[in-house]
Design an enzyme around this catalytic site. Structure first.
Site, PDB file in Angstrom:
ATOM      1  CG  PHE A 152      16.179  37.022  33.013  1.00 22.67           C
ATOM      2  CD1 PHE A 152      17.286  36.288  33.422  1.00 22.67           C
ATOM      3  CD2 PHE A 152      15.038  36.983  33.791  1.00 22.67           C
ATOM      4  CE1 PHE A 152      17.254  35.536  34.596  1.00 22.67           C
ATOM      5  CE2 PHE A 152      14.994  36.245  34.958  1.00 22.67           C
ATOM      6  CZ  PHE A 152      16.101  35.521  35.369  1.00 22.67           C
ATOM      7  CE1 TYR A 153       9.159  33.993  27.695  1.00 25.95           C
ATOM      8  CE2 TYR A 153      10.330  34.127  25.597  1.00 25.95           C
ATOM      9  CZ  TYR A 153       9.285  33.631  26.359  1.00 25.95           C
ATOM     10  OH  TYR A 153       8.385  32.768  25.795  1.00 25.95           O
ATOM     11  CB  ALA A 154      15.926  33.592  25.721  1.00 24.78           C
ATOM     12  CB  SER A 156      13.207  32.443  32.413  1.00 26.07           C
ATOM     13  OG  SER A 156      12.297  32.687  31.354  1.00 26.07           O
TER      14      SER A 156
END
Length: 322
Positions: A152-154, A156
């Site tokens: 989810f970091y990527a 975002s």
């Protein structure tokens, strides 16, 4: 020229303030929420150094606080905004996606929208090599597929890139996204592998090597990162190409075992290693194609991993009083 750097108490933000502050015609403004994702003392120690810089001014502001940000933008006329503030970390984004939505998507929107409102001349922001997911299109270029982020970091950060393109297209904003590849160096993030491995080796603790040590990374020394950003800032605007994305890497992929060997050499300690399986969200390999940035600003990374880790270890010894 007034330059705002969000996340100025962070690793890249700290070094960027130091780099840009040498130019007398720049007045640097920094904001940060100084959260506790990693050791707050390290962030405060960075700010202590930055507080001695005459043309730097810091304010503790969270980018998710839209009304506070609006007052800050209206009070100070910024010409350039560099958004480095974000919630970092791949694995944390899997267990706590809310935090990443709030900081990396809502917070990013606040900054880019206020940059539009206050007619900022150039908006730059941090993206990441993580947007490439497990693409096998090596070396990874800016036109490689980024539709399958593994965390989810990527996701975002991919969202930031998409928002930035739409803002540039609709509002004719000059926007530059920077895909950083594994940045390391003094005053770095303790949660990063090179830092945590160094600490474990020095303290004679076991290192867990994910994917049984078959990870490859494109390690980029911090000076190469901030030197690039300073050159991008002074580059003349191309009216026909207002939106740009650049890789900033070293241009070489190195096995994580090589990193450990360099730490062993610097510390004169033998690493204790435990091989474990790959973790959810992990990317197996990164390797940047840096030809676009080379063409744009004459980018040629100067610091090899051996040189960079030597500099890092010398700082590590002093900072941790070894």
């Amino acid at each position: 020229m007034n330059i705002l750097i969000t996340g100025s108490a962070g690793f890249i933000g700290f070094h960027l303030v130091k780099k840009l502050s040498i130019f007398n015609n720049y007045k640097i403004f920094g904001i940060d929420n100084i959260n506790n994702y990693y050791d707050v003392k390290l962030k405060k120690d960075r700010l202590k150094i930055l507080s001695k810089i005459k043309n730097f001014q810091f304010s503790k502001i969270d980018i998710t606080n839209q009304s506070r940000l609006n007052k800050y933008f209206s009070k100070n006329k910024f010409h350039i905004v560099i958004n480095l503030a974000a919630q970092a970390g791949v694995r944390d984004s899997i267990t706590d996606p809310n935090k990443y939505f709030k900081n990396n998507i809502l917070g990013f929107y606040n900054i880019i929208n206020l940059s539009r409102t206050y007619n900022i001349k150039h908006f730059l922001f941090a993206s990441t090599s993580s947007v490439y997911g497990d693409s096998l299109d090596f070396p990874l270029s800016e036109i490689s597929n980024t539709d399958k982020p593994k965390s989810f970091y990527a996701a975002s950060k991919k969202t930031n890139e998409t928002i930035s393109f739409s803002f540039s297209n609709i509002y004719k904003m000059r926007i530059t996204g920077l895909r950083f590849f594994t940045v390391y160096g003094p005053y770095g993030r303790p949660d990063m592998a090179y830092y945590s491995f160094t600490k474990s080796i020095v303290e004679n603790r076991t290192i867990e090597l994910y994917n049984k040590g078959n990870h490859f990374r494109d390690f980029t020394y911090i000076d190469d990162i901030v030197n690039s950003i300073s050159k991008i800032i002074i580059k003349k605007e191309n009216k026909k190409k207002l939106h740009n994305i650049f890789n900033i890497g070293f241009g070489k992929s190195i096995n994580i075992i090589e990193l450990i060997k360099l730490i062993e050499k610097e510390s004169k300690n033998k690493a204790k290693i435990k091989l474990v399986s790959i973790k959810l969200g992990d990317v197996k390999k990164t390797h940047s194609n840096i030809s676009k940035l080379s063409k744009e600003i004459g980018y040629h990374p100067k610091t090899t991993l051996a040189q960079g880790m030597s500099k890092f270890y010398n700082w590590f010894k002093i900072y941790h009083k070894i």
